[in-house]
Motif scaffolding. Sequence first.
Motif, PDB file in Angstrom:
ATOM      1  N   ASN A 202     -60.321  -4.998  14.992  1.00  0.00           N
ATOM      2  CA  ASN A 202     -61.670  -5.453  15.353  1.00  0.00           C
ATOM      3  C   ASN A 202     -62.162  -6.649  14.551  1.00  0.00           C
ATOM      4  O   ASN A 202     -63.091  -7.335  14.975  1.00  0.00           O
ATOM      5  CB  ASN A 202     -62.669  -4.300  15.170  1.00  0.00           C
ATOM      6  N   MET A 203     -61.552  -6.904  13.390  1.00  0.00           N
ATOM      7  CA  MET A 203     -62.021  -8.005  12.551  1.00  0.00           C
ATOM      8  C   MET A 203     -60.942  -9.063  12.327  1.00  0.00           C
ATOM      9  O   MET A 203     -61.210 -10.097  11.708  1.00  0.00           O
ATOM     10  CB  MET A 203     -62.502  -7.456  11.200  1.00  0.00           C
ATOM     11  N   GLY A 204     -59.715  -8.798  12.798  1.00  0.00           N
ATOM     12  CA  GLY A 204     -58.637  -9.770  12.650  1.00  0.00           C
ATOM     13  C   GLY A 204     -58.115  -9.897  11.242  1.00  0.00           C
ATOM     14  O   GLY A 204     -57.543 -10.935  10.879  1.00  0.00           O
ATOM     15  N   ILE A 205     -58.269  -8.874  10.406  1.00  0.00           N
ATOM     16  CA  ILE A 205     -57.830  -8.918   9.010  1.00  0.00           C
ATOM     17  C   ILE A 205     -56.435  -8.314   8.909  1.00  0.00           C
ATOM     18  O   ILE A 205     -56.205  -7.183   9.333  1.00  0.00           O
ATOM     19  CB  ILE A 205     -58.816  -8.160   8.105  1.00  0.00           C
ATOM     20  N   GLU A 206     -55.509  -9.094   8.349  1.00  0.00           N
ATOM     21  CA  GLU A 206     -54.125  -8.638   8.233  1.00  0.00           C
ATOM     22  C   GLU A 206     -54.029  -7.421   7.302  1.00  0.00           C
ATOM     23  O   GLU A 206     -54.789  -7.287   6.342  1.00  0.00           O
ATOM     24  CB  GLU A 206     -53.237  -9.761   7.687  1.00  0.00           C
ATOM     25  N   GLU A 207     -53.060  -6.535   7.599  1.00  0.00           N
ATOM     26  CA  GLU A 207     -52.816  -5.358   6.763  1.00  0.00           C
ATOM     27  C   GLU A 207     -51.927  -5.777   5.596  1.00  0.00           C
ATOM     28  O   GLU A 207     -50.703  -5.733   5.666  1.00  0.00           O
ATOM     29  CB  GLU A 207     -52.161  -4.267   7.594  1.00  0.00           C
TER      30      GLU A 207
END
Length: 502
Positions: A202-207
Amino acid sequence: MSNQNEQQWERVQEQVFTKWINSLISQKGIINNIKTGLTPFYFKEFVETLIGKSIGKKLNNGKGRIYDINNYSEILNFLKENNNEIIGCSAENMADSESGYKFILGMMFSLYRKYCICRSVSDESNNKFKTGNKIDNMIWNWVNEKVKGYGLYVDNPSTSFGDGRILLALVDNFMGKEIYQSYQNCSNEERVKKAIEMAHENMGIEELFSVDEIVKCQTDERAMMLYISLFSQVFKTKEMMENQNINYIERERETEEVMKKQQQEIEEKEKLLKQQEQAFEEEKRLMNCNLQEQMEQQKIEHQKELERMRQEQERMKLEQEKFRQAQLKEMEEQKQQMIKEQQEMKEKQEQEKLRMQQELEYNQKMMEEQKRRMIEEQTRIKQENQYPPMQGFSQQQQPIMQGFSQQQQPIMQGFPQQQPPMQGFSQENQYPPIQENIPQTPIGQGNVCYVEFGGPVPPQLPLGTENNGYMGFGTERMGGNIYPPGHPLYGVNTTTGYQPYY
């Protein structure tokens, strides 16, 4: 720092900085990693976009380490001129990216702090978290501001994220849903897993971390700060978009209020006109024909005024529509401009590729031409260095003087190229027999070869080669090079140092 944390820190930096660079250069996603992909040309475009100014110089297109060092040096000097401290990273480190990788990451971390973290968070919070670095304080204070409504607080960046509650609170704050409450009774692993998955979707933040690394508090503090900075950037982007929407809605509301006010004025005037018409009708019955004509004239004037007001309202509607169309047109022009710029960039790349191919073909031709010239020059030198043929010998029987190269073949003093015929001797024995006594005076090149009974026996080996002659009628081979009658070296042993003796 342990080796595991060091590897984690480098991995997180690599992913964050690579995505950051790709977001600022024209060819999105072209850099796979900083170590091999950050060429001088991509680094120049990244720095110019970051600072908002052009370097003003073109980079050298030459290939090789020295050209790369010069280009990186120009860019680093440009960063320093614009108040950016590049500590520890040199142009040589960037050219030798394999050995200077840590220095490159250190420089990128410094730039990321200044241009990303500082711009996405503010230090206006009362929760003054102290870690020894002002920028680190800003990011942790920002987190505390976002999660204080959930009763949470970051007191230790290395351990505060282990239960997943703070990460869930950040995601819940962004999405505006009851996500945080839904996972209160779950395990730490489930909360952390759900938080990083929803942040990615939902926020496009990489794991950047595994679930175990976060739950077991095995994350490096600086790496966690980079991860949380991605949240702050997403929140900052969302706030900017909301502000833009608010501004647009505010403008729409103001326009509606103006139109509503104008509509009310029109209705009031229509109501007044209707009242006047009723009054006119009442007066019409009471007044004579002259008064009736005057009232009709007033009615016409009021109708004209009403029509004018209605036209004014239509004009305002048209202006509003034109304004909307202009905005749409401007957005479309911007879109077309972006497409055009991308096409121009693609064409430039194709032209550069063609130019480099032509240059490679030209260099290959030049190398072949140089190779041909070298072969011709070697052939010419070889031909020039060949000594002239000796009279009385075929091309295959040309003698070789021992101890001398072809260019250094000596000329024997005292021997003409062609000895005159001697009277009283046959053609086979043109020269008289050599006397038996051995001269004692060394001179020139060679020793006197003498015979016992008057002349050399035909040699058994090619003339002019070592030990190829026999003297007298014996069978013992004599040392030296034996030459036939008529040759300037006839009777000379070239291995010693005596003149021929006749």
